[in-house]
Design a protein around this motif. Structure first.
Motif, PDB file in Angstrom:
ATOM      1  N   GLN A  57     -14.465  -0.988  37.623  1.00  0.00           N
ATOM      2  CA  GLN A  57     -13.883  -2.124  38.029  1.00  0.00           C
ATOM      3  C   GLN A  57     -13.328  -1.648  39.542  1.00  0.00           C
ATOM      4  O   GLN A  57     -12.552  -0.828  39.699  1.00  0.00           O
ATOM      5  N   LEU A  58     -13.854  -2.632  40.358  1.00  0.00           N
ATOM      6  CA  LEU A  58     -13.381  -2.348  41.772  1.00  0.00           C
ATOM      7  C   LEU A  58     -12.787  -3.485  42.399  1.00  0.00           C
ATOM      8  O   LEU A  58     -12.772  -4.663  41.626  1.00  0.00           O
ATOM      9  N   LEU A  59     -11.890  -3.496  43.461  1.00  0.00           N
ATOM     10  CA  LEU A  59     -11.445  -4.626  44.018  1.00  0.00           C
ATOM     11  C   LEU A  59     -11.251  -4.560  45.470  1.00  0.00           C
ATOM     12  O   LEU A  59     -11.161  -3.363  46.039  1.00  0.00           O
ATOM     13  N   VAL A  60     -11.164  -5.553  46.242  1.00  0.00           N
ATOM     14  CA  VAL A  60     -11.034  -5.627  47.768  1.00  0.00           C
ATOM     15  C   VAL A  60      -9.650  -5.462  47.799  1.00  0.00           C
ATOM     16  O   VAL A  60      -8.743  -6.200  47.393  1.00  0.00           O
ATOM     17  N   PRO A  61      -9.308  -4.299  48.670  1.00  0.00           N
ATOM     18  CA  PRO A  61      -7.718  -4.143  48.692  1.00  0.00           C
ATOM     19  C   PRO A  61      -6.777  -5.097  49.755  1.00  0.00           C
ATOM     20  O   PRO A  61      -5.621  -5.356  49.409  1.00  0.00           O
ATOM     21  N   CYS A  62      -7.753  -5.628  50.616  1.00  0.00           N
ATOM     22  CA  CYS A  62      -7.067  -6.428  51.820  1.00  0.00           C
ATOM     23  C   CYS A  62      -8.166  -7.188  52.483  1.00  0.00           C
ATOM     24  O   CYS A  62      -9.188  -6.985  51.912  1.00  0.00           O
ATOM     25  N   MET A  63      -7.684  -7.901  53.218  1.00  0.00           N
ATOM     26  CA  MET A  63      -8.510  -8.843  54.121  1.00  0.00           C
ATOM     27  C   MET A  63      -9.464  -7.753  55.168  1.00  0.00           C
ATOM     28  O   MET A  63      -8.943  -7.140  55.831  1.00  0.00           O
ATOM     29  N   GLY A  64     -10.816  -8.094  55.048  1.00  0.00           N
ATOM     30  CA  GLY A  64     -11.650  -7.152  55.880  1.00  0.00           C
ATOM     31  C   GLY A  64     -13.119  -7.256  55.391  1.00  0.00           C
ATOM     32  O   GLY A  64     -13.057  -8.027  54.553  1.00  0.00           O
ATOM     33  N   ASP A  65     -13.832  -6.654  55.971  1.00  0.00           N
ATOM     34  CA  ASP A  65     -15.446  -6.509  55.917  1.00  0.00           C
ATOM     35  C   ASP A  65     -15.682  -4.981  55.204  1.00  0.00           C
ATOM     36  O   ASP A  65     -15.383  -4.208  55.780  1.00  0.00           O
TER      37      ASP A  65
ATOM     38  N   GLY B 103     -15.646   1.028  59.608  1.00  0.00           N
ATOM     39  CA  GLY B 103     -14.474   2.067  59.908  1.00  0.00           C
ATOM     40  C   GLY B 103     -13.305   1.438  59.688  1.00  0.00           C
ATOM     41  O   GLY B 103     -13.173   0.257  59.680  1.00  0.00           O
ATOM     42  N   THR B 104     -12.313   2.319  59.384  1.00  0.00           N
ATOM     43  CA  THR B 104     -10.915   1.756  58.852  1.00  0.00           C
ATOM     44  C   THR B 104     -10.310   1.064  60.254  1.00  0.00           C
ATOM     45  O   THR B 104      -9.332   0.237  60.046  1.00  0.00           O
ATOM     46  N   ALA B 105     -10.780   1.331  61.485  1.00  0.00           N
ATOM     47  CA  ALA B 105     -10.231   0.766  62.556  1.00  0.00           C
ATOM     48  C   ALA B 105     -10.536  -0.954  62.696  1.00  0.00           C
ATOM     49  O   ALA B 105      -9.739  -1.486  63.174  1.00  0.00           O
ATOM     50  N   SER B 106     -11.529  -1.248  61.793  1.00  0.00           N
ATOM     51  CA  SER B 106     -11.521  -2.806  61.917  1.00  0.00           C
ATOM     52  C   SER B 106     -10.481  -3.477  60.545  1.00  0.00           C
ATOM     53  O   SER B 106     -10.492  -4.678  60.619  1.00  0.00           O
ATOM     54  N   LEU B 107      -9.985  -2.641  59.807  1.00  0.00           N
ATOM     55  CA  LEU B 107      -9.121  -3.069  58.864  1.00  0.00           C
ATOM     56  C   LEU B 107      -7.686  -3.222  59.457  1.00  0.00           C
ATOM     57  O   LEU B 107      -6.742  -2.617  58.949  1.00  0.00           O
ATOM     58  N   THR B 108      -7.616  -4.127  60.492  1.00  0.00           N
ATOM     59  CA  THR B 108      -6.142  -4.212  61.221  1.00  0.00           C
ATOM     60  C   THR B 108      -5.298  -4.941  60.347  1.00  0.00           C
ATOM     61  O   THR B 108      -4.124  -4.615  60.450  1.00  0.00           O
TER      62      THR B 108
ATOM     63  N   CYS C 145      -4.567  -4.158  57.176  1.00  0.00           N
ATOM     64  CA  CYS C 145      -4.409  -3.616  55.642  1.00  0.00           C
ATOM     65  C   CYS C 145      -3.200  -2.639  56.183  1.00  0.00           C
ATOM     66  O   CYS C 145      -3.280  -1.828  57.140  1.00  0.00           O
ATOM     67  N   SER C 146      -2.551  -2.483  54.975  1.00  0.00           N
ATOM     68  CA  SER C 146      -1.406  -1.410  55.253  1.00  0.00           C
ATOM     69  C   SER C 146      -1.629  -0.275  54.723  1.00  0.00           C
ATOM     70  O   SER C 146      -2.983   0.165  54.417  1.00  0.00           O
ATOM     71  N   SER C 147      -1.131   1.009  55.017  1.00  0.00           N
ATOM     72  CA  SER C 147      -1.344   2.310  54.441  1.00  0.00           C
ATOM     73  C   SER C 147      -1.652   2.321  52.993  1.00  0.00           C
ATOM     74  O   SER C 147      -2.762   3.061  52.663  1.00  0.00           O
ATOM     75  N   GLN C 148      -0.961   1.701  52.346  1.00  0.00           N
ATOM     76  CA  GLN C 148      -1.180   1.628  50.869  1.00  0.00           C
ATOM     77  C   GLN C 148      -2.404   1.045  50.582  1.00  0.00           C
ATOM     78  O   GLN C 148      -2.989   1.490  49.576  1.00  0.00           O
ATOM     79  N   GLN C 149      -2.607  -0.097  51.226  1.00  0.00           N
ATOM     80  CA  GLN C 149      -3.899  -0.768  50.615  1.00  0.00           C
ATOM     81  C   GLN C 149      -5.146  -0.026  51.199  1.00  0.00           C
ATOM     82  O   GLN C 149      -6.251   0.363  50.480  1.00  0.00           O
ATOM     83  N   LEU C 150      -4.833   0.671  52.282  1.00  0.00           N
ATOM     84  CA  LEU C 150      -6.234   1.839  52.717  1.00  0.00           C
ATOM     85  C   LEU C 150      -6.111   3.041  51.771  1.00  0.00           C
ATOM     86  O   LEU C 150      -7.331   3.557  51.419  1.00  0.00           O
ATOM     87  N   ALA C 151      -5.013   3.317  51.185  1.00  0.00           N
ATOM     88  CA  ALA C 151      -5.224   4.320  50.201  1.00  0.00           C
ATOM     89  C   ALA C 151      -5.644   3.800  48.961  1.00  0.00           C
ATOM     90  O   ALA C 151      -6.506   4.534  48.199  1.00  0.00           O
ATOM     91  N   LEU C 152      -5.441   2.725  48.504  1.00  0.00           N
ATOM     92  CA  LEU C 152      -6.257   1.999  47.342  1.00  0.00           C
ATOM     93  C   LEU C 152      -7.758   1.978  47.616  1.00  0.00           C
ATOM     94  O   LEU C 152      -8.302   2.025  46.702  1.00  0.00           O
ATOM     95  N   LEU C 153      -8.241   1.657  48.735  1.00  0.00           N
ATOM     96  CA  LEU C 153      -9.465   1.671  49.290  1.00  0.00           C
ATOM     97  C   LEU C 153     -10.372   2.872  48.913  1.00  0.00           C
ATOM     98  O   LEU C 153     -11.321   2.922  48.164  1.00  0.00           O
TER      99      LEU C 153
ATOM    100  N   GLN D 158     -23.552   6.690  41.887  1.00  0.00           N
ATOM    101  CA  GLN D 158     -22.475   6.849  42.244  1.00  0.00           C
ATOM    102  C   GLN D 158     -22.177   5.465  43.186  1.00  0.00           C
ATOM    103  O   GLN D 158     -22.615   5.228  44.117  1.00  0.00           O
ATOM    104  N   VAL D 159     -21.023   4.763  42.662  1.00  0.00           N
ATOM    105  CA  VAL D 159     -20.647   3.438  43.466  1.00  0.00           C
ATOM    106  C   VAL D 159     -19.384   3.489  44.169  1.00  0.00           C
ATOM    107  O   VAL D 159     -18.445   4.126  43.533  1.00  0.00           O
ATOM    108  N   SER D 160     -19.454   3.168  45.296  1.00  0.00           N
ATOM    109  CA  SER D 160     -18.417   3.128  46.267  1.00  0.00           C
ATOM    110  C   SER D 160     -18.111   1.905  47.124  1.00  0.00           C
ATOM    111  O   SER D 160     -19.331   1.018  47.322  1.00  0.00           O
ATOM    112  N   LEU D 161     -16.898   1.597  47.581  1.00  0.00           N
ATOM    113  CA  LEU D 161     -16.766   0.597  48.313  1.00  0.00           C
ATOM    114  C   LEU D 161     -15.925   1.146  49.579  1.00  0.00           C
ATOM    115  O   LEU D 161     -14.904   1.885  49.407  1.00  0.00           O
TER     116      LEU D 161
END
Length: 708
Positions: free
Chosen positions: A539-547, A505-510, A512-520, A497-500
């Motif tokens: 196939q995965l992708l980084v949805p926005c800027m962040g760690d 936590g999501t608090a650090s993704l300042t 990222c929009s709500s749509q990008q968080l949903a994509l995550l 099981q692979v996950s990104l």
């Protein structure tokens, strides 16, 4: 061109500012901490221009002005890449336009330049085939010269490649050799007798190496450990070319330090070194004779008066400093390593006792690890009531436990990892190292060691990505492997099981929009372990800027976390510093001659690209042109691996990315400029666009494979 290429490798003495005559164009700027940017206009025609900043004064061998720095600027539609191995270079020439098609009939000329010489000399050359490929033999010793290349083709401007791979990794792969010693333990003052056999690989056949007439045998470290500057023992021995055999006697000094030593067998490399001298020579030939007509658009060098040749003399170096006169190197130096063996110098007595350590192969970070220690005597001594000391260490903690043996010589030690402070507790992937000491019946120290893997379960998961990227919105594939922590064997039939997820936590993704968080939340997949082709589906992708953290799990056993992505602060400071890097994924690590292999690769660029796949060993190589690699993931199938993969097999992939079409270029530039604007705005900096990027075309990926 010979002078222009040599200028790339000029030393401190510098290239004279008059080397190319009067410049066609020049600019000047004041000395200022914040100078304004200025434009130096080039001709706009295909060709090579020499650009230099002038000047600084040097005093050796004469006082004169030289260029402070310089470079060659090629205006050309050609691009080239090289793969080197075992004295051979494969050159691949393509265009920078359209679909990056191969260029047939291009001449690849190697130039050899040496430190501070005015002109480069000609090396080997080749002409490309219809697939844009040709091969060069660069195995000859060129006295440590720098190898450059000039590529010319009809109707195109020349291309200068400043530095080529040496093409020389080791000749040892071309030979099979073995060393046989008459014993493994040698007393000081005795002679160690050595016999070696050398054979040459010819495809799948081993033949007597008639081209190896002598070898160098070296023993390391030095027998005299008290002197750091003491030399290793080194002798030259003749080879019986009828049988490929070598016989030698290695005398061990009476005062040799008792220790473990290594004896190594090398081919002989003949080198010479001239003393540091200044030689006044006759005038060089005119520039017209140095290069092809297409490159001679540069102004002719102004002729300088040249003195009559005089005697050789030591001259000052740099700004008047006279270097010491160095002795010449020995005529014979070790070349390629053929074989090695080990032996020990000492005069020990037979062992009187033994100590064994029994510990689990793996443990969880919070486990208490029980270690069984068993002492035994060969001479019948009582081993009960003996103290055995166990010293343990992890990356964050260490300690010691002393246990007493029972009547059977058995002691037990417990290491309570879970009771360590949280800051000192281990993480999955760490190692618990054990070192045990027992003072035996005859008062000698008996030692033993072992290591324990720290894991969160019985399975070890390892992840690989088909594309190493931190750029938001660019997809990458994931391959997972699962191994048993008990014996490191592959776990068949396991599902990973692979996950990104966000690293903190999501608090650090300042950013990222709500749509990008949903994509995550959608960045997860299930793949079979050991299947490289699963990377085309997962196939995965980084949805926005962040760690972010990439992780793969089999039940409760998870991989070490892989950090992916970069935050807005990093992107704002270095918006062009992390382009995607390709990674080649094989569907197996062991191949057999006649078998097949699939390689998964991912193209992140805007359109189809061309590729060149080179694989083989030190004796034989295969080359395949790939006219079109589509965007996204794809699989390269190789059927019928031959003798080029016998023993070991390495793969290198070059990908040629042409300049994008005008609409694609405009779209890519708009996306990247918008990305830079967003990153800079989000961190409170300037919102100006970027200054541009050199998109890579020669992307090399190398993977090792070994025949089982």
């Amino acid at each position: 061109m010979a002078r222009a290429v040599a200028a790339l490798n000029y030393g401190y003495s510098g290239l004279a500012s008059t080397a190319f005559g009067n410049p066609d164009a020049n600019i000047s700027r004041p000395s200022s901490p914040e100078p304004t940017f200025q434009t130096l206009q080039l001709s706009g025609k295909p060709g090579v221009s020499f650009v230099g900043s002038c000047c600084r004064e040097v005093t050796w061998p004469t006082t004169r002005n030289v260029f402070a720095s310089n470079l060659l600027v090629a205006q050309s539609n050609l691009q080239a890449a090289f793969v080197g191995h075992a004295g051979k270079l494969v050159a691949w020439v393509t265009t920078t336009q359209g679909a990056s098609k191969p260029v047939a009939g291009a001449k690849v000329q190697v130039y050899l330049s040496r430190y501070s010489q005015d002109f480069a000399s000609l090396g080997p050359s080749c002409t490309t085939s219809a697939e844009g490929i040709c091969s060069l033999d660069v195995s000859t010793n060129y006295d440590s010269s720098t190898q450059s290349a000039v590529i010319t083709a009809p109707g195109e401007g020349p291309l200068v490649v400043a530095s080529l791979p040496s093409g020389y990794s080791s000749n040892a792969g071309a030979y099979a050799a073995v060393i046989v010693l008459d014993r493994q333990l040698v007393k000081p003052g005795d002679d160690l007798h050595l016999t070696a056999y050398i054979q040459k690989r010819n495809g799948s056949v081993l033949e007597v190496a008639k081209d190896v007439t002598s070898v160098i045998i070296e023993v390391s470290p030095s027998f005299d450990s008290s002197s750091p500057s003491a030399d290793n023992m080194r002798i030259t021995a003749a080879v019986n070319t009828s049988f490929g055999s070598v016989h030698a006697k290695l005398p061990v000094p009476k005062d040799a330090t008792p220790a473990a030593y290594t004896v190594q067998l090398y081919t002989v490399s003949t080198t010479t070194q001239s003393p540091v001298t200044a030689v006044v020579s006759a005038a060089p030939a005119p520039l017209e004779a140095a290069g092809p007509p297409e490159v001679l658009a540069m102004p002719k060098p102004a002729r300088q008066p040249v003195p009559t040749p005089t005697a050789v003399a030591v001259a000052p170096f740099g700004d008047g400093v006279v270097p010491p006169k160095l002795p010449p190197l020995p005529a014979e130096q070790p070349g390629a390593l053929l074989a090695s063996a080990g032996f020990t110098v000492g005069d020990p007595r037979p062992p009187t006792a033994t100590l064994s350590v029994d510990a689990p192969a793996w443990a969880k970070p919070t486990d208490s690890v029980t270690v069984k220690l068993t002492a035994a005597s060969y001479i019948g001594s009582d081993v009960s009531g003996a103290d055995i000391t166990l010293e343990w260490q992890t990356d964050k903690a260490k300690g010691s436990v002393t246990s007493e043996t029972n009547a059977q010589g058995i002691a037990t030690a417990v290491i309570a990892l879970g009771q360590l402070p949280k800051a000192n507790q281990s993480e999955p992937g760490d190692t618990l190292r054990l070192a045990v000491t027992w003072i035996g019946p005859t008062r000698e120290a008996i030692t033993a060691s072992k290591s324990v893997k720290i894991a969160d379960g019985p399975v070890r998961v390892e992840l690989q990505r088909s594309l190493l990227t931190d750029v938001p919105g660019i997809s990458f594939g994931v391959k997972a492997d699962a191994f048993s922590n008990e014996d490191d064997s592959p776990v068949k039939g396991a599902t990973v099981q692979v996950s990104l997820s966000a690293a903190n936590g999501t608090a650090s993704l300042t950013n990222c929009s709500s749509q990008q968080l949903a994509l995550l939340a959608q960045q997860r997949c299930s793949i079979p372990a050991g299947d490289a082709t699963a990377a085309t589906a997962c196939q995965l992708l980084v949805p926005c800027m962040g760690d972010f953290i990439l992780k793969g799990c089999v039940n409760s056993s998870c991989s070490a976390p892989v950090r992916v992505g970069r935050n807005a602060t990093w992107w704002s400071a270095s918006p062009w510093a992390a382009p995607p890097q390709l990674n080649l994924l094989p569907d197996r690590q062991n191949v057999t001659v006649g078998g097949a292999l699939n390689l998964v690769v991912q193209n992140p660029w805007w359109g189809p690209t061309s590729g060149l796949l080179v694989w083989g060993n030190a004796v034989k190589r295969q080359v395949r042109a790939l006219p079109q690699i589509p965007p996204g993931p794809s699989t390269i199938a190789i059927n019928g691996l031959g003798a080029e993969c016998r023993g070991s097999c390495r793969f290198a992939l070059l990908m040629a990315v042409a300049r994008p079409s005008q609409p694609a270029a405009a779209s890519a530039a708009a996306q990247m400029n918008n990305f830079i604007t967003v990153t800079r705005s989000s961190s409170g900096g300037s919102s100006s666009g970027g200054r541009g990027i050199n998109l890579p075309f020669g992307i090399r990926i190398t993977i090792p494979l070994f025949e089982r």
